[in-house]
Design an enzyme around this catalytic site. Sequence first.
Site, PDB file in Angstrom:
ATOM      1  N   ASP A  51       9.123 -17.372  15.769  1.00 36.23           N
ATOM      2  CA  ASP A  51       8.690 -17.214  17.440  1.00 36.23           C
ATOM      3  C   ASP A  51       9.810 -16.182  17.875  1.00 36.23           C
ATOM      4  O   ASP A  51      10.863 -16.234  17.807  1.00 36.23           O
ATOM      5  CB  ASP A  51       9.148 -18.781  17.845  1.00 36.23           C
ATOM      6  CG  ASP A  51       9.117 -18.873  19.238  1.00 36.23           C
ATOM      7  OD1 ASP A  51       8.576 -17.896  19.949  1.00 36.23           O
ATOM      8  OD2 ASP A  51       9.111 -19.792  19.695  1.00 36.23           O
TER       9      ASP A  51
ATOM     10  N   GLU B 276       2.364 -21.046  25.571  1.00 37.47           N
ATOM     11  CA  GLU B 276       3.222 -22.058  26.399  1.00 37.47           C
ATOM     12  C   GLU B 276       3.721 -21.622  27.689  1.00 37.47           C
ATOM     13  O   GLU B 276       4.282 -22.394  28.466  1.00 37.47           O
ATOM     14  CB  GLU B 276       4.715 -22.039  25.558  1.00 37.47           C
ATOM     15  CG  GLU B 276       5.511 -21.025  25.323  1.00 37.47           C
ATOM     16  CD  GLU B 276       6.691 -21.065  24.407  1.00 37.47           C
ATOM     17  OE1 GLU B 276       7.717 -21.670  24.938  1.00 37.47           O
ATOM     18  OE2 GLU B 276       6.518 -20.935  23.152  1.00 37.47           O
TER      19      GLU B 276
ATOM     20  N   HIS C 166       2.344 -26.976  22.369  1.00 35.01           N
ATOM     21  CA  HIS C 166       3.880 -26.840  22.454  1.00 35.01           C
ATOM     22  C   HIS C 166       4.678 -27.927  22.832  1.00 35.01           C
ATOM     23  O   HIS C 166       4.152 -28.576  23.744  1.00 35.01           O
ATOM     24  CB  HIS C 166       3.947 -25.635  23.498  1.00 35.01           C
ATOM     25  CG  HIS C 166       5.367 -25.135  23.780  1.00 35.01           C
ATOM     26  ND1 HIS C 166       6.120 -25.582  24.843  1.00 35.01           N
ATOM     27  CD2 HIS C 166       6.222 -24.347  23.274  1.00 35.01           C
ATOM     28  CE1 HIS C 166       7.444 -25.063  24.884  1.00 35.01           C
ATOM     29  NE2 HIS C 166       7.457 -24.440  23.716  1.00 35.01           N
TER      30      HIS C 166
ATOM     31  N   GLU D 155       4.478 -16.295  16.642  1.00 33.18           N
ATOM     32  CA  GLU D 155       4.488 -16.942  17.965  1.00 33.18           C
ATOM     33  C   GLU D 155       5.067 -16.048  19.071  1.00 33.18           C
ATOM     34  O   GLU D 155       6.187 -15.478  19.074  1.00 33.18           O
ATOM     35  CB  GLU D 155       5.086 -18.303  17.920  1.00 33.18           C
ATOM     36  CG  GLU D 155       5.203 -18.788  19.278  1.00 33.18           C
ATOM     37  CD  GLU D 155       5.889 -20.168  19.069  1.00 33.18           C
ATOM     38  OE1 GLU D 155       5.769 -21.169  17.992  1.00 33.18           O
ATOM     39  OE2 GLU D 155       6.491 -21.029  19.907  1.00 33.18           O
TER      40      GLU D 155
HETATM   41 CA    CA Z   1       7.871 -20.980  21.460  1.00 32.17          CA
END
Ligand code: CA
Length: 386
Positions: free
Chosen positions: A198, A250, A300, A224
């Site tokens: 991420d 998200e 998320h 991500e």
């Molecule tokens: Ca994240």
Amino acid sequence: MKIRNVRSHILQYRLEEELGYSQQYYAQRTAHIIEVITDEGIHGYGEAFGGGTVAFANKAIVENVIAPVICGMDPFDREVIWHRVYNLLRDHGQKGMPLQALSGVDIALWDITGKAFNLPLYKLLGGPFRDRIPVYGYGMMFRRVADLKTLFAEESQALVAKGFKAVKMKIGIGPKEDLDLVEAVRKAVGPEIRLMVDANHCYTAREAIPLGRELERLRVFWFEEPVAPEDRQGYRDLCLALDMNIAGGEAEFTRWGFRDLIEGRCVDILQPETCGLGGITEYQKVLALAHSHFIPVVNHVWGSAVAVATNLHLLAAMPDLPGGLHPVQPMLEYDTTPNLFREELLVTSLGILEQVSRNGGWVALPGGPGLGIEIDFDFVKRFSVV
Ligand code: CA
């Protein structure tokens, strides 16, 4: 039944150690719990995404903007309430804090409905497609230490030892440094563990594409938030350039925000944040939009036990995509970094870590009506800051 009052509870405490991602380090843990009170004595609870000082702005929106609009309305009229609030706020923000505030309220309305009809949320949503859910362990956040590689290697190994079959780590300190970190973690967890990274939108597509090629070599399952959420073309370029999954969502809000992300095929895996995008009522529309384009959804999840419980129900009620005898199961994101609001907020803990360790990475569905949780208000009082 009528809504009598809406309260917002901001809980905070200082972490023993700062935690970091590509945008900042933080030392304060926050949870923003929304309580909707009815004239029949039923209280519903929700959570609004947005930590730190953002929670205080959201609290003002909940109590001073949304509450006056919805007090007196029937809490079962979730669609009507959602649209009344959104239409009034549209001129003042179609993304971000107004939607985070509305999300917490909407989740509480679903909790009330479940309690009133004595049904768990996943039943209200159409029933469970599964009786257990695989969990992935999110950890490996930045710390201010000299040797992050060793720290990440040890932490990821500890997660695997706890029963997680999939783990997610932070990257985003520079392509070369990122690769060193991911290499260390891949070596530590071995070839079989599913590994996700991420970047919290710190790269441009031009930087992220060559990095992604190297991540593929390390068998990273998804990359991500490689680029900024506004950079739809960058997301699309990454999807076309790389074989690996590009994940994101998200930081997107409402069906209209997600529409463009989904129709543009900007992600391979969509990660809607229910406590931010507009609540469960809006999440259902986003899910339908994603599945109608055959884009898998992995929610998320971040925040307190209220957010975790909400998402357990949503994942239980998510249809298989596309369906079959052995469908891929949607995973629950579970933050494993220190958080009292996740472990101690409820009278009876969700016991996620215990279940993961007992059941090889899987957890059962929650029981009880609504979200199926009971908040410990002595705990709330102890950590409440306003
Ligand atoms: Ca994240």
